[in-house]
Scaffold this motif. Structure first.
Motif, mmCIF file in Angstrom:
data_model
loop_
_atom_site.group_PDB
_atom_site.id
_atom_site.type_symbol
_atom_site.label_atom_id
_atom_site.label_comp_id
_atom_site.label_asym_id
_atom_site.label_seq_id
_atom_site.Cartn_x
_atom_site.Cartn_y
_atom_site.Cartn_z
ATOM 1 N N SER A 165 0.717 -1.349 -0.168
ATOM 2 C CA SER A 165 0.117 -0.183 0.086
ATOM 3 C C SER A 165 0.565 0.798 -0.351
ATOM 4 C CB SER A 165 -1.056 -0.167 1.116
ATOM 5 O OG SER A 165 0.254 -0.058 2.452
ATOM 6 N N LEU A 166 1.914 0.953 0.435
ATOM 7 C CA LEU A 166 2.735 2.332 0.665
ATOM 8 C C LEU A 166 3.618 2.823 -0.277
ATOM 9 C CD1 LEU A 166 3.461 3.791 3.634
ATOM 10 C CD2 LEU A 166 6.225 2.570 3.382
ATOM 11 N N THR A 167 4.721 2.109 -1.093
ATOM 12 C CA THR A 167 4.487 1.793 -2.622
ATOM 13 C C THR A 167 3.955 2.609 -3.501
ATOM 14 O OG1 THR A 167 6.311 0.570 -2.181
ATOM 15 C CG2 THR A 167 6.437 0.988 -4.232
ATOM 16 N N ASN A 168 2.467 1.616 -3.510
ATOM 17 C CA ASN A 168 1.598 2.445 -4.151
ATOM 18 C C ASN A 168 1.274 3.929 -4.064
ATOM 19 O OD1 ASN A 168 1.302 0.566 -6.057
ATOM 20 N ND2 ASN A 168 0.074 -1.118 -4.569
ATOM 21 N N PHE A 169 1.253 3.751 -2.959
ATOM 22 C CA PHE A 169 0.296 5.338 -2.360
ATOM 23 C C PHE A 169 1.566 6.546 -3.137
ATOM 24 C CE2 PHE A 169 0.466 9.582 -0.220
ATOM 25 C CZ PHE A 169 -1.045 9.715 0.081
ATOM 26 N N ARG A 198 9.242 -6.377 -4.553
ATOM 27 C CA ARG A 198 7.991 -7.097 -4.174
ATOM 28 C C ARG A 198 7.576 -7.126 -3.467
ATOM 29 N NH1 ARG A 198 11.173 -8.652 1.088
ATOM 30 N NH2 ARG A 198 12.732 -9.514 -0.525
ATOM 31 N N TYR A 199 7.342 -5.001 -3.428
ATOM 32 C CA TYR A 199 5.732 -4.489 -2.756
ATOM 33 C C TYR A 199 4.861 -4.344 -4.034
ATOM 34 C CZ TYR A 199 7.290 -6.045 1.496
ATOM 35 O OH TYR A 199 7.862 -6.623 3.100
ATOM 36 N N LEU A 200 5.336 -4.382 -5.367
ATOM 37 C CA LEU A 200 4.511 -3.955 -6.596
ATOM 38 C C LEU A 200 3.710 -5.021 -7.524
ATOM 39 C CD1 LEU A 200 5.800 -1.023 -8.000
ATOM 40 C CD2 LEU A 200 4.009 -0.970 -6.426
ATOM 41 N N SER A 201 2.608 -4.983 -7.604
ATOM 42 C CA SER A 201 2.367 -6.889 -8.384
ATOM 43 C C SER A 201 2.326 -5.643 -9.649
ATOM 44 C CB SER A 201 0.671 -6.307 -8.257
ATOM 45 O OG SER A 201 -0.284 -5.530 -7.261
ATOM 46 N N ASP A 202 1.574 -4.488 -9.750
ATOM 47 C CA ASP A 202 1.434 -3.908 -11.324
ATOM 48 C C ASP A 202 2.889 -3.869 -12.322
ATOM 49 O OD1 ASP A 202 1.495 -2.838 -13.645
ATOM 50 O OD2 ASP A 202 -0.011 -0.909 -12.722
ATOM 51 N N GLN A 203 2.652 -4.949 -13.085
ATOM 52 C CA GLN A 203 3.488 -5.648 -14.154
ATOM 53 C C GLN A 203 4.782 -3.572 -14.779
ATOM 54 O OE1 GLN A 203 6.164 -7.338 -14.621
ATOM 55 N NE2 GLN A 203 4.672 -8.893 -13.473
ATOM 56 N N LYS A 204 3.597 -3.324 -15.063
ATOM 57 C CA LYS A 204 3.885 -2.186 -16.138
ATOM 58 C C LYS A 204 4.915 -0.984 -14.444
ATOM 59 C CE LYS A 204 2.122 2.182 -18.542
ATOM 60 N NZ LYS A 204 0.879 2.772 -17.906
ATOM 61 N N ALA A 205 4.209 -0.810 -13.664
ATOM 62 C CA ALA A 205 4.840 0.207 -12.744
ATOM 63 C C ALA A 205 6.428 -0.549 -12.237
ATOM 64 C CB ALA A 205 4.256 0.119 -11.387
ATOM 65 N N LYS A 206 6.307 -2.420 -11.896
ATOM 66 C CA LYS A 206 8.124 -2.845 -11.884
ATOM 67 C C LYS A 206 8.537 -2.108 -13.043
ATOM 68 C CE LYS A 206 6.953 -6.445 -9.406
ATOM 69 N NZ LYS A 206 7.056 -7.948 -9.731
ATOM 70 N N LEU A 207 8.275 -1.572 -13.775
ATOM 71 C CA LEU A 207 9.405 -1.692 -15.475
ATOM 72 C C LEU A 207 9.634 -0.755 -15.246
ATOM 73 C CD1 LEU A 207 8.083 -3.267 -18.972
ATOM 74 C CD2 LEU A 207 9.961 -3.729 -17.634
ATOM 75 N N ASN A 208 8.278 0.858 -15.157
ATOM 76 C CA ASN A 208 9.079 1.717 -14.202
ATOM 77 C C ASN A 208 10.339 2.275 -13.329
ATOM 78 O OD1 ASN A 208 8.532 4.412 -14.922
ATOM 79 N ND2 ASN A 208 6.918 5.067 -13.731
ATOM 80 N N LEU A 209 9.571 0.773 -12.268
ATOM 81 C CA LEU A 209 10.860 0.965 -10.938
ATOM 82 C C LEU A 209 12.118 0.811 -11.778
ATOM 83 C CD1 LEU A 209 9.678 1.910 -8.412
ATOM 84 C CD2 LEU A 209 10.101 -0.652 -8.003
ATOM 85 N N LYS A 210 12.435 -0.016 -11.745
ATOM 86 C CA LYS A 210 13.881 -0.315 -12.734
ATOM 87 C C LYS A 210 14.407 0.519 -13.537
ATOM 88 C CE LYS A 210 14.699 -5.851 -13.480
ATOM 89 N NZ LYS A 210 13.124 -6.170 -13.280
ATOM 90 N N SER A 211 13.707 1.496 -14.208
ATOM 91 C CA SER A 211 14.346 2.032 -15.411
ATOM 92 C C SER A 211 14.283 3.536 -14.723
ATOM 93 C CB SER A 211 13.550 2.082 -16.655
ATOM 94 O OG SER A 211 12.256 3.490 -16.230
ATOM 95 N N ARG A 212 13.807 4.022 -13.138
ATOM 96 C CA ARG A 212 14.274 4.642 -12.425
ATOM 97 C C ARG A 212 15.668 3.884 -11.204
ATOM 98 N NH1 ARG A 212 12.028 9.050 -12.919
ATOM 99 N NH2 ARG A 212 11.392 9.442 -14.696
ATOM 100 N N HIS A 213 15.893 3.390 -11.360
ATOM 101 C CA HIS A 213 16.982 2.609 -9.906
ATOM 102 C C HIS A 213 18.492 2.997 -10.436
ATOM 103 C CE1 HIS A 213 18.877 -1.214 -8.527
ATOM 104 N NE2 HIS A 213 19.331 -0.430 -6.817
ATOM 105 N N ILE A 214 18.769 3.055 -9.544
ATOM 106 C CA ILE A 214 20.148 3.697 -9.615
ATOM 107 C C ILE A 214 21.037 2.591 -8.114
ATOM 108 C CG2 ILE A 214 22.227 5.064 -9.486
ATOM 109 C CD1 ILE A 214 19.957 7.612 -9.195
ATOM 110 N N HIS A 215 22.079 1.824 -9.010
ATOM 111 C CA HIS A 215 22.443 1.162 -7.618
ATOM 112 C C HIS A 215 23.713 1.825 -7.162
ATOM 113 C CE1 HIS A 215 23.397 -2.332 -4.837
ATOM 114 N NE2 HIS A 215 24.464 -2.514 -5.096
ATOM 115 N N PHE A 216 24.537 1.997 -5.944
ATOM 116 C CA PHE A 216 26.025 2.394 -5.120
ATOM 117 C C PHE A 216 25.964 0.971 -4.802
ATOM 118 C CE2 PHE A 216 25.041 7.597 -4.343
ATOM 119 C CZ PHE A 216 23.530 7.360 -5.175
ATOM 120 N N ASP A 217 27.048 1.046 -5.625
ATOM 121 C CA ASP A 217 28.320 -0.668 -5.232
ATOM 122 C C ASP A 217 28.861 -0.149 -4.455
ATOM 123 O OD1 ASP A 217 27.915 -1.780 -7.137
ATOM 124 O OD2 ASP A 217 28.998 -0.897 -8.696
ATOM 125 N N PRO A 218 29.107 -0.822 -3.007
ATOM 126 C CA PRO A 218 30.196 -0.695 -2.076
ATOM 127 C C PRO A 218 31.755 -0.343 -2.497
ATOM 128 C CG PRO A 218 29.544 -2.729 -1.845
ATOM 129 C CD PRO A 218 29.115 -2.087 -2.584
#
Ligand SMILES: Nc1ncnc2c1ncn2[C@@H]1O[C@H](COP(=O)(O)OP(=O)(O)OP(=O)(O)O)[C@@H](O)[C@H]1O
Ligand SMILES: [Mg+2]
Length: 424
Positions: A165-169, A198-218
């Motif tokens: 509910s939180l991410t979706n909000f 894990r907390y997003l069920s909607d496939q489209k939202a998941k894809l969108n999330l991926k494209s906006r993800h930045i990982h910081f390596d140690p």
């Protein structure tokens, strides 16, 4: 004891540290070496906010382990990138709302924090729904023609409580909304990106999330060296340190050299080491940091790790069964502080599950959990002789004071709805 004892300390002032503030973990530095790519990517994700403010919703997800610069890079980007360019190019203001989700882990308290401390709107006595809270925030910003960068820091902690509910909000804040402009934009900061997905069920939202993800390596040791060198130039007297000291710290913590250390790759840990080493030199009346000071700093900091500051966050990331397993181990360590054979922990775990009213996980899964916790630096494993028997087995122990750790585990289980009165 003669009063000369103090003369030396007070007559010279600091001999090593020129600017203490710059070694403080909360001080955002004027430069962030080795985060240029991540900062550029962040800037790119907020491009449309600067070009056409209010037209599109911009957000980013930042992930990475502790001390790798997630929080400070975000603030740095806000100060030197977003706020500056929005002002220069559009004449608009954007405020920073930085919410710590360790302290505020529900939607209501996140929004209340934004209202109270950032917009100074007193909360009405009657409880407001999140939608009503958001409406007030949006109206406020609309009236003042301002924008907001909402930074949800350590968001994974809130996710463990309210999940989907939180991410979706936040992701759907503007769907079917009557807001004139999109004024609130979000940076989610998490340990692991998987948790977000894990907390997003909607496939489209998941894809969108991926494209906006930045990982910081140690950070690797040579990256830590550059960060330390930069910080030392700002904070220490020039003649008080040499490269060897900085390399010593970098090699101890670098992810490439020491990947199993819970703090490996952490710039925070590296800077703290430098600070403690500098203080140790000063306390001994010296004006140069030596390798020995670095060793002392290491001792002080690893001991302080004993008060669970560091490990607490790792515990939050464990799943319920890992916590129950850890609790079983900690119960047994009371009787046998040296360490407990893995088979015995599994027996205790089955009993704990029964009391907790949950089905225990299978044998192989239990072993896997122990391996996971070992990788995270929560438990230690050695292969040794089992007491009162001829056999050898994996013996498990913890590096931290078991009592404090046990209290912490119970606290987390309680928060997750377990009846801790029975378990304790
Ligand atoms: N590239 C860098 N250059 C200079 N200083 C850095 C860099 N990365 C991190 N730091 C410093 O290291 C410390 C930790 O950074 P920060 O608090 O941003 O980490 P974090 O990833 O948010 O950690 P946590 O998950 O524990 O909150 C801060 O003092 C920060 O200024
Ligand atoms: Mg942080």
């Amino acid at each position: 004891m003669s009063s000369e004892l103090f003369d030396e300390i007070y007559s010279g002032g600091h001999r090593v540290i020129k600017n203490e503030e710059l070694l403080h973990p909360d001080t955002v530095p004027p430069r962030m070496p080795h985060r240029e790519e991540e900062l550029k990517k962040l800037a790119y994700l907020f491009m449309s906010l600067v070009k056409e403010p209010g037209e599109t919703f911009n957000f980013a997800v930042i992930s990475g382990k502790q001390g790798v610069g997630k929080t400070h890079s975000t603030i740095f980007f806000y100060e030197h990138g977003l706020a500056k360019h929005l002002k220069e190019k559009q004449g608009k203001e954007i405020i920073l709302a930085h919410v710590n989700c360790f302290k505020n882990s529900t939607l209501n308290s996140i929004l209340a924090t934004v209202l109270n401390s950032m917009l100074r709107v007193p909360q009405p006595a009657r409880g407001l729904s999140p939608k009503e809270q958001l409406d007030i925030i949006m109206n406020r910003l609309e009236r003042k023609d301002r924008y907001m960068l909402l930074v949800l820091d350590d968001f994974h902690v809130a996710l463990q409580r309210q999940g989907e509910s939180l991410t979706n909000f936040f992701v759907r804040m503007y769907e079917d909304s009557e807001y004139k402009k999109k004024r609130v934009h979000v940076v989610f900061i998490v340990r692991d990106f998987d948790v977000m997905e894990r907390y997003l069920s909607d496939q489209k939202a998941k894809l969108n999330l991926k494209s906006r993800h930045i990982h910081f390596d140690p950070y690797t040791s040579s990256q830590l060296f550059d960060i330390l060198e930069d910080r030392a130039k700002l904070a220490l007297y020039e003649s008080s340190y040499d490269e060897e000291v900085l390399w010593e710290i970098s090699r101890m913590i670098g992810y490439d050299v020491n990947p199993t250390l819970p703090d490996s790759g952490s710039a925070r840990f590296a800077i703290e080491m430098l600070y403690y080493a500098a203080r140790n030199a000063e306390e001994h009346g010296r004006s140069q940091i030596t390798i020995d000071d670095v060793r002392v700093a290491w001792g002080v900091l690893s001991e302080r790790g004993g008060d669970l500051i560091r490990i607490s966050e790792a515990l939050e990331d464990l799943n319920d069964h890992q916590l129950l397993l850890l609790l079983s181990l900690l119960n047994l360590l009371k009787l046998d502080p040296e360490g407990v054979p893995i088979g015995r922990i599994e027996e205790e775990y089955r009993e704990v599950c029964e009391v907790a009213g949950v089905e225990p996980r299978k044998h192989t899964q239990v072993y896997q959990y122990v391996t996971d916790m070992e990788k995270k630096g929560i438990v230690d494993r050695i292969v040794g002789k089992v007491k009162n028997s001829k056999g050898r087995s994996s013996i498990i122990s913890v590096r931290y004071p078991p009592d404090a750790m046990r209290r912490r585990v119970l606290e987390i289980l309680k928060r997750r709805g377990y009846n801790v009165a029975h378990l304790a």
